[in-house]
Design a protein around this motif. Sequence first.
Motif, PDB file in Angstrom:
ATOM      1  N   ILE A  44      37.529  37.783  40.449  1.00  0.00           N
ATOM      2  CA  ILE A  44      36.536  36.700  40.346  1.00  0.00           C
ATOM      3  C   ILE A  44      35.125  37.270  40.440  1.00  0.00           C
ATOM      4  O   ILE A  44      34.251  36.906  39.645  1.00  0.00           O
ATOM      5  N   LYS A  45      34.889  38.196  41.379  1.00  0.00           N
ATOM      6  CA  LYS A  45      33.558  38.818  41.522  1.00  0.00           C
ATOM      7  C   LYS A  45      33.204  39.633  40.283  1.00  0.00           C
ATOM      8  O   LYS A  45      32.087  39.547  39.767  1.00  0.00           O
ATOM      9  N   ASP A  46      34.161  40.448  39.823  1.00  0.00           N
ATOM     10  CA  ASP A  46      33.920  41.272  38.636  1.00  0.00           C
ATOM     11  C   ASP A  46      33.630  40.407  37.414  1.00  0.00           C
ATOM     12  O   ASP A  46      32.731  40.707  36.622  1.00  0.00           O
ATOM     13  N   ASN A  47      34.395  39.332  37.279  1.00  0.00           N
ATOM     14  CA  ASN A  47      34.209  38.450  36.135  1.00  0.00           C
ATOM     15  C   ASN A  47      32.833  37.786  36.176  1.00  0.00           C
ATOM     16  O   ASN A  47      32.170  37.659  35.153  1.00  0.00           O
ATOM     17  N   ALA A  48      32.399  37.365  37.356  1.00  0.00           N
ATOM     18  CA  ALA A  48      31.084  36.732  37.483  1.00  0.00           C
ATOM     19  C   ALA A  48      29.975  37.685  37.045  1.00  0.00           C
ATOM     20  O   ALA A  48      29.038  37.277  36.337  1.00  0.00           O
ATOM     21  N   ALA A  49      30.082  38.948  37.415  1.00  0.00           N
ATOM     22  CA  ALA A  49      29.083  39.936  37.013  1.00  0.00           C
ATOM     23  C   ALA A  49      29.093  40.135  35.493  1.00  0.00           C
ATOM     24  O   ALA A  49      28.033  40.220  34.857  1.00  0.00           O
ATOM     25  N   ALA A  84      37.949  34.135  29.154  1.00  0.00           N
ATOM     26  CA  ALA A  84      39.377  34.265  28.823  1.00  0.00           C
ATOM     27  C   ALA A  84      39.965  35.524  29.452  1.00  0.00           C
ATOM     28  O   ALA A  84      41.050  35.487  30.037  1.00  0.00           O
ATOM     29  N   ALA A  85      39.253  36.638  29.364  1.00  0.00           N
ATOM     30  CA  ALA A  85      39.736  37.893  29.945  1.00  0.00           C
ATOM     31  C   ALA A  85      39.848  37.780  31.465  1.00  0.00           C
ATOM     32  O   ALA A  85      40.820  38.255  32.060  1.00  0.00           O
ATOM     33  N   GLY A  86      38.870  37.143  32.087  1.00  0.00           N
ATOM     34  CA  GLY A  86      38.915  36.955  33.539  1.00  0.00           C
ATOM     35  C   GLY A  86      40.102  36.106  33.961  1.00  0.00           C
ATOM     36  O   GLY A  86      40.747  36.381  34.976  1.00  0.00           O
ATOM     37  N   SER A  87      40.391  35.076  33.168  1.00  0.00           N
ATOM     38  CA  SER A  87      41.522  34.206  33.515  1.00  0.00           C
ATOM     39  C   SER A  87      42.845  34.953  33.410  1.00  0.00           C
ATOM     40  O   SER A  87      43.747  34.745  34.219  1.00  0.00           O
TER      41      SER A  87
END
Length: 162
Positions: free
Chosen positions: A73-78, A100-103
Amino acid sequence: MNRTRLVLTGVAVAAAIAMAGCDPQPTSEGTATSPSPAASSAAPTGGAPTTATSATANDATTVKACADIKKDIKDNAAKITKAEKIGPPAGHFAVSAQWAAGSVAILAHSMGANQAVTAASEKVQNEMMGLSDAYNESADAKPSKKALEAAIKELDAACSAT
């Protein structure tokens, strides 16, 4: 639009497959080579390992899943913040693809977790895919992230209970 969605979905599925192979989940081999006291006492009678042994392995898997999902979640937000800086029209495709990749990363890391964490992570994953769809539909999209934030709070609660 359908072609873009198909491409994004294909990329997300490929990422999930790749990520699933990178971080194998613990297997019962670890308990077979170093049994817990409960398993040791059950073995001489010919019984199977106790539920406590299975629960301990499940809890360890769930704790690892929670840590990995929170990192995702943190990586995706960045990465979303970086993709948003590109700006429309190309930027909204990048943002959509990143949601989509984060999910998919969250889905991959939730495998093996307990039922509560799995259910909460699915809600987070669904909200991320909803945001992906919203950004894919419009270059000017500014969808609300309140539902995602609520799903993340639910995930945090489920992870705290383990």
